[in-house]
Design a protein around this motif. Structure first.
Motif, PDB file in Angstrom:
ATOM      1  N   ILE A  22       0.849  -1.203   0.000  1.00 55.63           N
ATOM      2  CA  ILE A  22       0.000   0.000   0.000  1.00 55.63           C
ATOM      3  C   ILE A  22       0.880   1.247   0.000  1.00 55.63           C
ATOM      4  O   ILE A  22       1.904   1.305   0.691  1.00 55.63           O
ATOM      5  CB  ILE A  22      -0.891   0.000   1.269  1.00 55.63           C
ATOM      6  CG1 ILE A  22      -1.777  -1.242   1.296  1.00 55.63           C
ATOM      7  CG2 ILE A  22      -1.715   1.270   1.377  1.00 55.63           C
ATOM      8  CD1 ILE A  22      -2.860  -1.291   0.265  1.00 55.63           C
ATOM      9  N   GLY A  23       0.470   2.237  -0.788  1.00 52.91           N
ATOM     10  CA  GLY A  23       1.212   3.492  -0.840  1.00 52.91           C
ATOM     11  C   GLY A  23       2.385   3.463  -1.786  1.00 52.91           C
ATOM     12  O   GLY A  23       3.298   4.275  -1.671  1.00 52.91           O
ATOM     13  N   PHE A  24       2.357   2.561  -2.773  1.00 53.28           N
ATOM     14  CA  PHE A  24       3.520   2.397  -3.666  1.00 53.28           C
ATOM     15  C   PHE A  24       3.781   3.599  -4.557  1.00 53.28           C
ATOM     16  O   PHE A  24       4.863   3.764  -5.067  1.00 53.28           O
ATOM     17  CB  PHE A  24       3.404   1.116  -4.505  1.00 53.28           C
ATOM     18  CG  PHE A  24       2.107   0.987  -5.265  1.00 53.28           C
ATOM     19  CD1 PHE A  24       1.968   1.587  -6.487  1.00 53.28           C
ATOM     20  CD2 PHE A  24       1.053   0.256  -4.727  1.00 53.28           C
ATOM     21  CE1 PHE A  24       0.769   1.453  -7.189  1.00 53.28           C
ATOM     22  CE2 PHE A  24      -0.139   0.133  -5.425  1.00 53.28           C
ATOM     23  CZ  PHE A  24      -0.284   0.734  -6.657  1.00 53.28           C
ATOM     24  N   TYR A  25       2.791   4.469  -4.729  1.00 54.73           N
ATOM     25  CA  TYR A  25       3.003   5.612  -5.630  1.00 54.73           C
ATOM     26  C   TYR A  25       3.946   6.656  -5.031  1.00 54.73           C
ATOM     27  O   TYR A  25       4.322   7.610  -5.698  1.00 54.73           O
ATOM     28  CB  TYR A  25       1.680   6.261  -6.022  1.00 54.73           C
ATOM     29  CG  TYR A  25       0.947   5.495  -7.104  1.00 54.73           C
ATOM     30  CD1 TYR A  25       1.665   4.886  -8.142  1.00 54.73           C
ATOM     31  CD2 TYR A  25      -0.432   5.394  -7.103  1.00 54.73           C
ATOM     32  CE1 TYR A  25       1.009   4.179  -9.128  1.00 54.73           C
ATOM     33  CE2 TYR A  25      -1.099   4.693  -8.092  1.00 54.73           C
ATOM     34  CZ  TYR A  25      -0.359   4.077  -9.101  1.00 54.73           C
ATOM     35  OH  TYR A  25      -1.013   3.386 -10.081  1.00 54.73           O
ATOM     36  N   GLN A  26       4.284   6.484  -3.731  1.00 56.13           N
ATOM     37  CA  GLN A  26       5.259   7.419  -3.180  1.00 56.13           C
ATOM     38  C   GLN A  26       6.628   7.243  -3.857  1.00 56.13           C
ATOM     39  O   GLN A  26       7.454   8.144  -3.827  1.00 56.13           O
ATOM     40  CB  GLN A  26       5.378   7.224  -1.652  1.00 56.13           C
ATOM     41  CG  GLN A  26       4.304   8.028  -0.918  1.00 56.13           C
ATOM     42  CD  GLN A  26       3.738   7.302   0.282  1.00 56.13           C
ATOM     43  OE1 GLN A  26       4.212   6.225   0.657  1.00 56.13           O
ATOM     44  NE2 GLN A  26       2.737   7.890   0.902  1.00 56.13           N
TER      45      GLN A  26
END
Lengths: 273, 318
Positions: free
Chosen positions: B26-30
């Motif tokens: 989760i949150g890989f677009y960071q």
């Protein structure tokens, strides 16, 4: 003397031979500015078996007169008898069939079912309905199209279907209001001949509204020339042409003579304006 | 040839994206790299849709197939991007749950959602819809012969149609109680006037020639109505029926915000919003949207069958 009385009393008010009798009939439409004299002191007798055309320019009251006969308009004064009774009784007895300018077919009904409509309304048996429809669709040449919807047919075929529909009730009197006015001339010629055949075959009385002189000459036994403002009859011409007609008749002198007589009657009246 | 390679590349990109979305933490677009893939996937989606639209409009052999494929694929792409953005940016549940989350909530709460659906749709919406449409139709048939009544009723109708449901819903709850009857009453008020006005317009749309024709046949009043006026009015009536199917659902749901037993779709939405269970709210919205579009679709099919003769429908056929 005594022997005559019952006979006279049993008779309808019109003579046995007349189909439509109009006496001193006037019709005034109440408009906003001034009343419109749509029909003024019309006197006319149409005999059984005749083919009578009403001809005249727009606004001469030819359609209005037809609508009075059909009980679609009410005369303001004067007398009218249709088949010896009032137009209202004639309508209730389904004495006449009316063919409008447009085919006025119902788009949700097939040609067969459209033709069945007047017979459904007068509660005739299904077998009788089918027999009538087959007979008259055959007569107008639409037997192969009976299961089509009106919008799948051409304008000429639609108008033929509406004629078949009017014939299905076997009316003694057929009222037609410029039935071929919206069609091209070739289709019109064809349908004129078809109509003459039907008239000859059925022996019905036909009242036909048109603004085409050749059409009136070709079809009619009697031509009623009408004029506007106020709508009135200028002249009633009895056709010298034979009852049985063909398209070739249009090239004869008798045809041209009759056409020019009508044209003259129409023109004479215009000089009065 | 070039377009084929591009299409293939776009397809691979979209498939890769849809697999990766569920594999990555989760949150890989960071991480910038994955963000690049998002941009690429969006471009690939747009490109694919254009290609498909071209195929559809070219009327090739597969046109009919792609007519179904385009909306299906479009839906899939939107869901995929939605899922990717929610997971990739770690969007809080309160703001926007992922489609997968909404689906699992839906499946885990089927009995509750079914009870809500029964209460709101099967009771309030259907009863109100039938009564509202029926009353509108009967009133139109009654009023059509009287210009006087039309003059009096239509302004009143317009006035009532402009009353917001937010305003009448509490009043209906006062009049008819907390249960579904008050919601049905709101639906009746919402659906009555569209039906009245449309039916009236339909009954008046009869061709004067057809009216004359029926007169020459010496047809009775009921014959004129059933054989000429009613079929002619059908396209108008179906317009009102379709419009009302949407209005009825909105009316019943909103009316439940103003007092209801502890069941119903409107109640569920307002209660779960209060508890921050946004996934349940979305699941309820999904059920409502599904019910709404299914009933609209069913009516549209029925319309095609009943008014097959109308130019707008028979042109599509041929």
């Amino acid at each position: 003397m005594n022997a005559l009385h019952p006979d006279v009393m049993n008779r309808p008010t019109t003579s046995g031979r007349s189909m439509v009798e109009v006496n001193n009939l006037s019709l005034i439409f109440e408009a906003n500015d001034a009343p419109v004299h749509a029909l003024s002191e019309i006197n006319l007798t149409i005999h059984k078996g005749d083919f009578v055309s009403f001809i005249g320019p727009s606004g001469c009251g030819k359609t209005t007169l037809l609508r009075v006969i059909a009980d679609l308009e009410q005369a303001t004064s004067g007398e009218i008898k249709v088949g010896g009774t009032s137009p209202n009784d004639a309508r209730l007895n389904r004495m006449y069939g009316y063919v409008f300018q447009a085919p006025a077919l119902f788009p949700w009904r097939t040609i067969r079912s459209n033709c069945a409509l007047p017979m459904e309304i007068s509660a005739q048996s299904k077998t009788h309905q089918h027999a009538q429809i087959d007979k008259y669709l055959q007569m107008v040449g639409l037997q192969d199209f009976h299961n089509k919807f009106p919008w799948q047919l051409s304008g000429g075929m639609q108008q033929r279907a509406s004629i078949a529909r009017a014939l299905c009730l076997e009316p003694e009197l057929l009222l037609m209001d410029e039935p071929f006015g919206a069609l091209d001339e070739i289709t019109r010629d064809h349908l004129n001949i078809e109509l003459l055949k039907i008239w000859e075959a059925t022996g019905k009385t036909l009242v036909f509204v048109t603004h085409s002189i050749p059409e009136a000459v070709l079809l009619s036994t009697h031509i009623v020339v009408m004029s506007p403002r106020p709508g009135r009859i200028v002249k009633v011409i009895e056709s010298p042409l034979p009852r049985h007609k063909t398209l070739a008749l249009r090239d004869t002198d008798a045809f041209h003579a009759l056409a020019s007589e009508i044209r003259q009657a129409l023109a004479e009246d215009h000089q009065l304006d | 040839m070039n377009t084929r390679i591009l299409t293939l590349a776009a397809l691979v990109c979209v498939c890769l994206q849809s697999v990766l979305v569920f594999q990555l933490p989760i949150g890989f677009y960071q991480q910038r790299f994955w963000l690049l893939l998002l941009a690429l996937a969006v471009m690939a989606c747009v490109y694919l849709m254009q290609r498909l639209a071209n195929i559809t409009s070219s009327r090739s052999a597969g046109a009919k197939f792609s007519q179904l494929l385009v909306p299906a694929l479009f839906g899939f792409m939107v869901l995929m991007l939605w899922e990717a953005i929610v997971r990739g940016f770690n969007v809080p549940l309160v703001l926007m749950p992922a489609p997968s989350r909404i689906m699992s909530t839906l499946l885990n709460n089927l009995p509750t959602l079914w009870a809500d659906f029964q209460q709101t749709y099967l009771k309030a919406v259907i009863a109100g819809y039938l009564m509202g449409c029926g009353l509108g139709f009967v009133t139109a048939k009654w009023v059509v012969r009287s210009p006087f009544l039309q003059k009096g009723l239509l302004p009143l109708g317009n006035f009532m149609a402009s009353i917001p449901i937010i305003g009448i819903a509490p009043i209906m709850v006062m009049w008819f109680g907390f249960d579904w009857q008050s919601k049905a009453a709101v639906v009746v008020i919402m659906t009555f006037f569209p039906m009245l006005i449309n039916t009236l317009a339909g009954l008046k749309s009869v061709d004067p020639l057809h009216a004359d024709l029926m007169h020459t046949y010496a047809a009775g009043k009921s014959q004129i109505f059933f054989k000429s006026q009613l079929p002619q009015a059908m396209p108008f009536i179906f317009n009102a029926l379709k419009l009302n199917s949407t209005l009825a659902l909105i009316g019943a749901i909103v009316a439940e915000f103003f007092g209801t037993p502890i069941v119903g779709m409107g109640f569920r939405i307002s209660a779960e919003v209060g508890r921050m269970n946004m996934d349940m709210v979305w699941a309820t919205i999904f059920v409502a949207a599904l019910a709404g579009s299914l009933s609209y679709g069913a009516l549209a099919l029925l319309e095609r069958w009943v008014t097959f003769w109308h130019p707008s429908i028979r042109d599509k056929r041929s």
